[in-house]
Design an enzyme around this catalytic site. Structure first.
Site, mmCIF file in Angstrom:
data_model
loop_
_atom_site.group_PDB
_atom_site.id
_atom_site.type_symbol
_atom_site.label_atom_id
_atom_site.label_comp_id
_atom_site.label_asym_id
_atom_site.label_seq_id
_atom_site.Cartn_x
_atom_site.Cartn_y
_atom_site.Cartn_z
ATOM 1 N N THR A 185 0.850 -1.187 0.000
ATOM 2 C CA THR A 185 0.000 0.000 0.000
ATOM 3 C C THR A 185 0.885 1.237 0.000
ATOM 4 O OG1 THR A 185 -0.015 0.012 2.399
ATOM 5 C CG2 THR A 185 -1.791 -1.163 1.314
ATOM 6 N N GLU A 330 -5.930 -3.307 -0.990
ATOM 7 C CA GLU A 330 -6.428 -4.329 -0.076
ATOM 8 C C GLU A 330 -7.658 -5.070 -0.600
ATOM 9 O OE1 GLU A 330 -5.367 -1.369 0.741
ATOM 10 O OE2 GLU A 330 -4.374 -1.341 2.709
ATOM 11 N N LYS A 439 -13.770 16.573 12.557
ATOM 12 C CA LYS A 439 -14.762 16.331 13.595
ATOM 13 C C LYS A 439 -15.023 17.628 14.329
ATOM 14 C CE LYS A 439 -13.726 11.474 13.727
ATOM 15 N NZ LYS A 439 -13.297 10.259 14.436
ATOM 16 N N TRP A 444 -19.394 15.216 11.734
ATOM 17 C CA TRP A 444 -18.318 15.034 10.771
ATOM 18 C C TRP A 444 -18.493 15.964 9.572
ATOM 19 C CZ3 TRP A 444 -17.321 9.024 10.173
ATOM 20 C CH2 TRP A 444 -16.922 8.515 11.425
#
Lengths: 548, 548
Positions: A185, A330, A439, A444
């Site tokens: 990754t 992934e 946040k 959010w």
């Protein structure tokens, strides 16, 4: 009681066997790294890959050994893949865009025994090799002639190995769960982590992506994978191409608009896949040259959110259907695709566009969950943000060598690190990376949504939004803008531009104009670095409140 | 070294879970056996199937137990399938067109514990049940109201069981190789043999058939499976439908032209699949009523060779694309499909037709071999006949209870019993069943090819060709013709009709006009019975030679 069907392990060598047997004369055309267009077939690729397998065995490669590739998309790269995987070795695709230190880390972590390298990368590789003790051989993906002056002593020539070895080699015959591929990754936080694909996961990903609502590659298609084989496996196209008998057109290292357009037309490509920047370059080139697309029908875009202007441009100016897809290293990588269902297909083009800009819905075998921090399921109402988790037979179970520890939750789901919504049609939309979401007062705010809109301001070259400490709200959004050359802008005009396009309480508390917005190795905005650079910055709203 | 992807067993309960989660409101519309059109959704089917699972557990059904269905294609039949398979029991589809003695043999051989039955079959089942000692429960696929007067004492009502049980039931969680389905071959020779599908084989068949070059079912499609769920699993459509989110239209017991046409139009079906006779009935109906097909785009035909007139009729009169497919109970069933590759797609419509009439090419995961009696591979030249063998993850490995012994050759291939050719495009064409091929002077003659041409004679209702003993050539072809009502014909005119259409040495040595050409339970000509009936027949050519 067990069923009584045949035991037929899903190993990827059978995919190239299929291509050789049923589509043996189908072409694979490459823009070679040396320059010329090179034409071969699945039949020839199969034979040459078998010869490579024998060459690798001759070099001492054993099942389970990692063999790396540092290469562009070409027919030789496909031969290397199957030559490695067919004998149970692990094909480790290296991303040449990584920083040198990351490449060294990754090769050492994987303990690569052999590296296949394109000519392009030899100078860098020569410099780094002394720091890569596990590497015993470098195979240069060219012929003896081009090896002259090679800066790596003892480097072998791909073509010499192919010509010196026999094609008589048995592939497969092992457990379908045997490791087949390794890809690290991009690692915006911490060290890169390796995803170790199995033959089974690669094979199942191939079958799923061949579905008509996913990539839907047909034997009638001519496929141009612009997305690199080192970037999440070119979305599996080097597997689904031969599996379906499609003609493959491999673009080599030239991914600019003119070069891609030339191949699209000369090879009459019907399907292509790439990240948005490639398609933006192509559209710009077509407009500048009054170019046409006479064969291209479908384009899949992934890697980052697809701008509306690209979808409209392809649709309205060139009659090309653009489908947005989402995935990650992934997930092998395809996780969702924004292929309309019946209800969406019945809508007007403009209404459909709202769904086409989302990341889309999962095919069978991909399970998605949208959850809050406590792991409770959130409503699929198109507005509630949550953590996006994923589960399935080609989703990572653990990282190579156990890095990062146990990464699945108690229900077996992998947390993607993305924050998303799911709507009533099951269409997922990424709203942010979890670590980038802001946040504010317990609610959010999507940094990506604000920066995508701000980037649409005529004066903006790039925009980024990060959360900055605020004594009352914990975090508030800060907008950073890199203006186009020669432009000047004000905080007020950018905030006015956002007005009405986002919720009022999402409005950034400040706008800062910067000379540079850094991008990572995969072309995404490097917010970690931006946060580092801004760590001493204090919001004007925070200062005022502290004074009050 | 093993890969590190998630362990996600391929069990078919996950397919209906997917449909519920991502296509929960998508309709499944049935022409109920009681009469009315009934509408439900994948969400409701999922819940009712779970309730059925609990009902079956309550009746003592254990993992591995066989639970049979004797039923038409309806939403309830789908619920029964998933309700059975989800808990690890084996769904045994019974073909109601079998002779009573075969049904009894099959139920006893399978040791079915429970039978789901449509109202239609209760009288027959009531008669046969005393000979089926393993059967403990009969579940009538209707409600209490329709159970009144049921000839089977103690029979349970499907709707009562659904309403009495909770939907709280865990599915899956077992090995993907667990048995999921059982289907007996039609058995033209010897007793029927059982093919025991696994969850894995069903799931892989589903993924492969979802490929764009195979059935290619999309979430945008509305699918009408005319092919029965008891006939090679409706070619997997009860699995690929929910897997893709397609709307399903289940025709119940009415498969005549008018009834099928009504559903095609009222539900705006885009895709359908059936044997040739169904399509012939539909075409006849459409022509008689000047009917239209306003939504149908694709039709897949299999089960027996597709007549050219059907392909032309759909294409030229209705703009519907017909694709020919081949498979058998032993291949789950799809083995090949005549989807054009790029070279064929570039041909004229007339040239394409030659390939569309063949059985087609295999998708990835299906390996085909064409071999002579000694097991040597034969050329793929489109003319050389050979034994057709097949290998793959959804091909039978052995029959239930080991019937027929070891059925795979030393390379793991299953001999289909078909004789076929393979051409340069990899298109397979069945020329005969191995036991029906006529061996004349060491060369093979296709009985099917001759009878297909002879059946095209304007006076012929049906035609069959068998091999008959000949003292010099071993066998020579004999043509049997059932004339249309009121017609008269001569040997000479039928032989003249064949002239120039087949090789001269293939010309039948005699033509016999008969009142009856018997068909088996799956609608194919029963050559075994014809050979029995003709066992005392002597060819005129044989008599002449014996005299000479």
């Amino acid at each position: 009681m067990l069923g009584l069907m045949q035991n037929w392990p899903l190993t990827v060598d059978k995919i190239l066997d299929h291509a050789k047997e049923w589509h043996g004369g189908r072409e694979v055309v490459s823009r070679s790294v040396e320059g010329p267009i090179v034409r071969t077939t699945y039949g020839q690729i199969h034979e040459r890959a078998k010869r490579l397998s024998n060459a690798l065995k001759g070099l001492g490669v054993q099942p389970g050994d990692r063999v790396a590739t540092l290469a562009w998309n070409t027919g030789r790269h496909i031969e290397a893949w199957y030559g490695i995987m067919g004998i149970g070795a692990v094909c480790h695709t290296l991303n040449p865009r990584l920083f040198a230190e990351q490449l060294v880390y990754i090769v050492n972590h994987a303990e690569d025994k052999v590296i296949f390298s394109d000519l392009t990368f030899l100078p860098v590789l020569a410099e780094l090799l002394p720091k890569m003790p596990s590497v015993q051989h470098v195979i240069v993906m060219s012929d003896d002639e081009h090896l002259k002056g090679c800066p790596i002593p003892g480097a072998l020539s791909f073509e010499a190995l192919v010509s010196q070895h026999s094609a008589d080699c048995v592939w497969g015959g092992f457990d379908e769960n045997t490791a087949a591929g390794l890809c690290y990754t991009s690692g915006t936080t911490g060290n890169p982590k390796g995803v170790l694909y199995s033959h089974r996961s690669n094979f199942l990903h191939t079958l799923v992506t061949m579905g008509v609502d996913v990539l839907g590659i047909s034997a009638k298609d001519t496929v141009l994978p612009v997305v690199p084989m080192f970037h999440a496996n070119a979305w599996g196209l080097a597997l689904s191409g031969p599996a379906s008998g499609a003609k493959l057109v491999m673009p080599g290292q030239k991914l600019d608009g003119a070069s891609v357009h030339e191949l699209l037309e000369s090879e009459q490509v019907t399907f292509s896949a790439a990240v948005p920047t490639v398609w933006q370059m192509l559209l710009t080139h077509l407009r500048e040259t009054n170019g046409k697309l006479t064969s291209l029908k479908r384009v899949v875009i992934g890697g980052s959110a697809v701008p509306e202007a690209i979808v409209r441009g392809f649709r309205d100016e060139f009659g090309v259907d653009v489908t947005h897809a989402w995935g990650m290293t992934e997930t092998s990588p395809l996780g969702t695709q924004a292929t309309p269902n019946a209800a969406i297909a019945a809508m007007s083009d403009e209404d459909q566009l709202r769904y086409k800009l989302k990341q889309g819905r999962p095919p069978v075998t991909i399970q998605l969950a949208l959850q809050d921090d406590a792991g409770a399921d959130l409503p699929h109402d198109g507005t509630t943000f949550g953590k996006l988790k994923v589960k399935g037979p080609f989703v990572v179970g653990e990282y190579f060598r156990g890095d990062g520890g146990a990464i699945l939750d108690e229900n077996g789901f992998f947390d993607t690190g993305d924050v998303a919504t799911l709507d009533e049609h099951g269409f997922m939309q990424i709203t942010d990376r979890a670590k980038d979401v802001i946040k504010s007062g317990g609610e959010w705010i999507s940094s990506i949504e604000i920066e995508n809109i701000a980037a649409g301001h005529p004066k903006a070259a790039l925009a980024a939004v990060i959360g900055v400490y605020h004594p009352k709200w914990d975090e508030r959004p800060l907008l950073l803008v890199r203006l186009k050359d020669g432009q000047e802008g004000t905080k007020e005009e950018f905030l006015a531009f956002l007005e009405g396009k986002i919720a009022k309480w999402w409005t950034p508390d400040d706008v800062v104009f910067v000379d540079d917005i850094p991008l990572g190795a995969t072309g995404k905005i490097d917010k970690k670095l931006i946060r580092d650079r801004m760590k001493d910055y204090v919001l004007p709203t925070a200062q005022v409140r502290e004074k009050a």
